[in-house]
Scaffold this motif. Structure first.
Motif, PDB file in Angstrom:
ATOM      1  N   ASN A  97       0.642  -1.179   0.010  1.00 23.54           N
ATOM      2  CA  ASN A  97       0.037  -0.010  -0.022  1.00 23.54           C
ATOM      3  C   ASN A  97       0.893   1.065  -0.138  1.00 23.54           C
ATOM      4  O   ASN A  97       0.489   2.113  -0.754  1.00 23.54           O
ATOM      5  N   SER A  98       1.907   1.333   0.890  1.00 25.31           N
ATOM      6  CA  SER A  98       2.725   2.581   0.813  1.00 25.31           C
ATOM      7  C   SER A  98       3.707   2.611  -0.407  1.00 25.31           C
ATOM      8  O   SER A  98       4.135   3.497  -0.395  1.00 25.31           O
ATOM      9  N   LYS A 100       6.527   1.279   0.203  1.00 29.26           N
ATOM     10  CA  LYS A 100       7.825   1.820   0.765  1.00 29.26           C
ATOM     11  C   LYS A 100       8.288   0.313   1.725  1.00 29.26           C
ATOM     12  O   LYS A 100       9.286   0.364   2.347  1.00 29.26           O
ATOM     13  N   THR A 101       7.519  -0.847   1.472  1.00 30.39           N
ATOM     14  CA  THR A 101       7.706  -1.884   2.366  1.00 30.39           C
ATOM     15  C   THR A 101       9.106  -2.437   2.429  1.00 30.39           C
ATOM     16  O   THR A 101       9.651  -2.658   1.056  1.00 30.39           O
ATOM     17  N   THR A 124      -0.070  -0.692  -5.740  1.00 30.16           N
ATOM     18  CA  THR A 124      -0.022   0.174  -4.603  1.00 30.16           C
ATOM     19  C   THR A 124      -0.986   1.332  -4.433  1.00 30.16           C
ATOM     20  O   THR A 124      -1.887   1.675  -5.226  1.00 30.16           O
ATOM     21  N   ASN A 126       0.507   4.321  -3.720  1.00 27.63           N
ATOM     22  CA  ASN A 126       1.489   5.737  -3.825  1.00 27.63           C
ATOM     23  C   ASN A 126       2.123   5.533  -5.119  1.00 27.63           C
ATOM     24  O   ASN A 126       3.028   4.819  -5.164  1.00 27.63           O
ATOM     25  N   SER A 129       5.973   6.259  -5.098  1.00 24.99           N
ATOM     26  CA  SER A 129       6.724   5.429  -4.125  1.00 24.99           C
ATOM     27  C   SER A 129       7.956   4.888  -4.963  1.00 24.99           C
ATOM     28  O   SER A 129       8.171   4.720  -5.987  1.00 24.99           O
ATOM     29  N   ASN A 143      -5.697   4.906  -3.142  1.00 30.76           N
ATOM     30  CA  ASN A 143      -5.110   5.525  -1.823  1.00 30.76           C
ATOM     31  C   ASN A 143      -6.481   5.886  -1.206  1.00 30.76           C
ATOM     32  O   ASN A 143      -6.405   6.974  -0.501  1.00 30.76           O
TER      33      ASN A 143
END
Length: 201
Positions: A97-98, A100-101, A124, A126, A129, A143
């Motif tokens: 989702n972010s 950035k995991t 995602t 984002n 990202s 989002n």
């Protein structure tokens, strides 16, 4: 919780689904899956961490039951040998989702070192990202705000991930002309196994 509150939550989730950005990325993702799995005899490898990982696992099993070989690769276990499941004709579907995991970003790096031509489809929330920048195709969730009372627990976001996965599965089924009889070959037991036999050709 009142009936009105339940109705409001359902309305929020439904509106979020309808606000998923619809563009050519869906067709681009399906094209890649069909090319790599059905054209070059690779497989779809899905991955995600936490709740997103549970969605990725569900997507993998649904793809497998509908004629597109797919496996789930846990991003942490990948660092302890499970990365070996990858083959050069595979394609990866990564969910974060972010975007950035850490574990997913590390998985991209590790898999790229193993096979530098692996294509990546990313789901995602984002668009800006790091993960989105590394993807061949990006599918955005829109989002939406989580319906969680704290605004933290993955709720609406995981619904979006599931729906996007469903679109990819159904789109791929249509592209490969997947039939009821082919479904039955892969699903013998239970109610669905019996139902798939009805009218199979």
């Amino acid at each position: 919780m009142t009936n009105e509150e339940v109705s409001q939550l359902l309305k929020q989730e439904a509106e979020a689904i309808l606000n998923i950005p619809v563009n050519e990325s869906f067709n681009a993702a399906i094209d890649l899956i069909v090319e790599k799995v059905h054209g070059h005899h690779g497989k779809l490898v899905t991955s995600g961490m936490g709740k997103a990982g549970q969605i990725a696992l569900n997507i993998a099993t649904t793809f497998s039951s509908t004629g597109t070989p797919s496996v789930f690769l846990h991003p942490s276990e990948a660092q302890h040998g499970d990365l070996g499941v990858l083959q050069e004709n595979d394609i990866m579907l990564l969910i974060s989702n972010s975007g950035k995991t850490r574990e997913i970003l590390e998985l991209v790096e590790l898999s790229h070192h193993l096979y530098d031509t692996l294509p990546y489809i990313v789901i995602t929330g984002n668009a800006n990202s790091t993960l989105a920048a590394l993807a061949d195709v990006v599918l955005l969730t829109g989002n939406p705000e989580e319906v969680c009372a704290l605004g933290l627990t993955p709720t609406t976001s995981t619904t979006m991930m599931t729906v996007i996965g469903d679109v990819l599965v159904v789109g791929t089924m249509r592209r490969i002309h997947f039939t009821r009889s082919e479904y039955n070959k892969r699903h013998h037991g239970g109610y669905l196994g019996q139902k798939s036999k009805e009218g199979a050709n």
